[in-house]
Design a protein around this motif. Structure first.
Motif, PDB file in Angstrom:
ATOM      1  N   ALA A   1       0.826  -1.212   0.000  1.00  0.00           N
ATOM      2  CA  ALA A   1       0.000   0.000   0.000  1.00  0.00           C
ATOM      3  C   ALA A   1       0.855   1.254   0.000  1.00  0.00           C
ATOM      4  CB  ALA A   1      -0.935  -0.012   1.206  1.00  0.00           C
TER       5      ALA A   1
ATOM      6  N   TYR B   1      -3.940  -0.629  10.634  1.00  0.00           N
ATOM      7  CA  TYR B   1      -3.202   0.284   9.765  1.00  0.00           C
ATOM      8  C   TYR B   1      -2.873   1.590  10.487  1.00  0.00           C
ATOM      9  CZ  TYR B   1      -5.259  -2.794   6.255  1.00  0.00           C
ATOM     10  OH  TYR B   1      -5.655  -3.898   5.542  1.00  0.00           O
TER      11      TYR B   1
ATOM     12  N   ARG C   1      -4.967   2.698  -0.098  1.00  0.00           N
ATOM     13  CA  ARG C   1      -6.195   2.071  -0.580  1.00  0.00           C
ATOM     14  C   ARG C   1      -6.294   0.694   0.067  1.00  0.00           C
ATOM     15  NH1 ARG C   1      -5.303   4.110  -6.880  1.00  0.00           N
ATOM     16  NH2 ARG C   1      -4.857   6.266  -6.251  1.00  0.00           N
ATOM     17  N   LEU C   2      -7.313   0.534   0.905  1.00  0.00           N
ATOM     18  CA  LEU C   2      -7.402  -0.624   1.781  1.00  0.00           C
ATOM     19  C   LEU C   2      -8.590  -1.500   1.390  1.00  0.00           C
ATOM     20  CD1 LEU C   2      -6.806   1.334   5.114  1.00  0.00           C
ATOM     21  CD2 LEU C   2      -5.100   0.255   3.634  1.00  0.00           C
ATOM     22  N   ASP C   3      -8.418  -2.778   1.539  1.00  0.00           N
ATOM     23  CA  ASP C   3      -9.415  -3.765   1.156  1.00  0.00           C
ATOM     24  C   ASP C   3     -10.511  -3.838   2.220  1.00  0.00           C
ATOM     25  OD1 ASP C   3     -10.886  -6.064   0.589  1.00  0.00           O
ATOM     26  OD2 ASP C   3      -9.140  -7.157  -0.175  1.00  0.00           O
ATOM     27  N   MET C   4     -11.734  -3.431   1.855  1.00  0.00           N
ATOM     28  CA  MET C   4     -12.830  -3.415   2.821  1.00  0.00           C
ATOM     29  C   MET C   4     -13.205  -4.818   3.293  1.00  0.00           C
ATOM     30  SD  MET C   4     -13.727  -0.432   3.728  1.00  0.00           S
ATOM     31  CE  MET C   4     -15.275  -0.855   4.498  1.00  0.00           C
ATOM     32  N   ALA C   5     -13.085  -5.799   2.396  1.00  0.00           N
ATOM     33  CA  ALA C   5     -13.436  -7.164   2.789  1.00  0.00           C
ATOM     34  C   ALA C   5     -12.508  -7.657   3.898  1.00  0.00           C
ATOM     35  CB  ALA C   5     -13.372  -8.091   1.581  1.00  0.00           C
ATOM     36  N   GLU C   6     -11.211  -7.320   3.792  1.00  0.00           N
ATOM     37  CA  GLU C   6     -10.259  -7.728   4.821  1.00  0.00           C
ATOM     38  C   GLU C   6     -10.564  -7.039   6.141  1.00  0.00           C
ATOM     39  OE1 GLU C   6      -5.473  -7.439   5.802  1.00  0.00           O
ATOM     40  OE2 GLU C   6      -6.201  -7.025   3.784  1.00  0.00           O
TER      41      GLU C   6
END
Length: 351
Positions: A43, A105, A52-57
């Protein structure tokens, strides 16, 4: 493009200049050769203006976000047990953890003073990276600014953090109930005393080390064995005294502490006696205060003592019905006195 650290603009023999914050090639070399190299994750490597972060994770860990921010201005920048970098990571991780969140994060914004040694910056970034690795968080975005010589006292750091709170976890100071026990995970005032010694203001020969450490692992274990924990807070500026006052005021209850059960190292107690200060007011950077139902208190302490961050855990007080918002201390002499909060900070620039 990766710039070698032996470049004249970023060598360990160099100093921070105003050019390092001007947005040009020199600034990019600094960021790539020190920050990106230290924090190394996909990232951050994109070098966009945002992570930009993965919402599912994120959603896989719980149903609510915890978001916090803090700034660090400690003097000196490096001290026994840590530095401003480890302080920034652990302080932000702990602010998330006391909500019950799993920290994920962090951001890192640097304000550097012209003339700061690049070798020192590299050390502090490396220690931030190490602390993030221990805590299991990623530093995914950041910013760098440089201020003229004499305007920044070396280095300031701002960190923000995002964590996820699991379903069913509800922690709040307002939930303290009469009969609850007040627990700490270890000795009080270690950080404040270590910083005071590191400043060289006193001719102290004591072996004082900051307690700077992450607490989320300990907290996860606590919540696993006692989901009904009522309140948690890390005892930083204002110390344990500040935390228990917040608990008492938010819940409309009183809290009584037991002087003979307060865990204070002899070296820290000696510093307090010399200066006429109270370890209850000294800052900590690896200590929490928990309020739990009385029936769960002994088992909670036993579980905490099994974790490295809780080996000296103990019960230090109890919640009373009133007077609302007051904090009392049962003294060694068998009496009871009110605990006052200082009007200002006992030791400035402590974190």
């Amino acid at each position: 493009m990766k710039t070698e650290s032996t470049d004249a603009n970023t060598s360990d023999q160099g100093l921070i200049t105003l050019a390092h914050g001007a947005g040009g090639r020199v600034m990019r070399q600094l960021i790539e050769s020190i920050c990106v190299e230290a924090f190394n994750n996909p990232a951050l490597a994109l070098l966009e203006d945002q992570a930009r972060l993965d919402m599912a994770e994120i959603a896989a860990h719980g149903d609510r976000l915890a978001f916090t921010t803090d700034s660090y201005v400690v003097d000196p920048l490096e001290f026994p047990g840590g530095d401003i970098g480890t302080l920034a990571v652990n302080g932000t991780v702990n602010d998330l953890a006391v909500s019950g969140a799993r920290p994920l994060y962090l951001s890192c914004a640097l304000i550097l003073e012209e003339g700061l040694e690049i070798s020192r910056l590299r050390r502090i970034m490396a220690s931030m990276s190490d602390a993030a690795g221990v805590a299991g968080v990623s530093i995914v975005t950041g910013d760098t600014k440089v201020v003229p010589r004499g305007k920044g006292d070396g280095m300031f750091i701002n960190t923000s953090g995002i964590g996820v709170i699991p379903q069913g976890v509800e922690l709040a100071a307002s939930r303290c109930q009469p009969g609850d026990c007040v627990i700490v995970n270890g000795t009080l005032g270690d950080h404040g005393a270590a910083i005071l010694q590191a400043r060289g203001d006193l001719a102290l020969e004591a072996d004082l080390v900051s307690d700077c450490q992450p607490l989320h692992g300990l907290i996860a274990r606590m919540l696993a064995v006692c989901p009904q924990v009522h309140a948690l807070r890390d005892a930083t500026r204002g110390g344990v005294a500040g935390v228990v006052y917040e608990f008492a005021e938010a819940s409309g209850r009183a809290i009584r502490l037991f002087e003979d059960q307060l865990p204070v190292r002899p070296s820290v107690r000696g510093v307090c006696e010399i200066l006429g200060l109270d370890a209850l007011h000294f800052a900590n950077e690896g200590k929490l205060v928990a309020v739990v139902p009385r029936e769960a208190a002994d088992s909670m302490v036993a579980v905490m003592r099994e974790h490295p961050a809780g080996r000296d855990a103990c019960i230090i007080g109890e919640v009373l019905d009133g007077p609302a918002g007051s904090v009392q201390i049962s003294t060694l002499m068998g009496g009871v006195r009110l605990l006052d909060l200082p009007i200002g900070e006992q030791l400035p620039r402590i974190c």
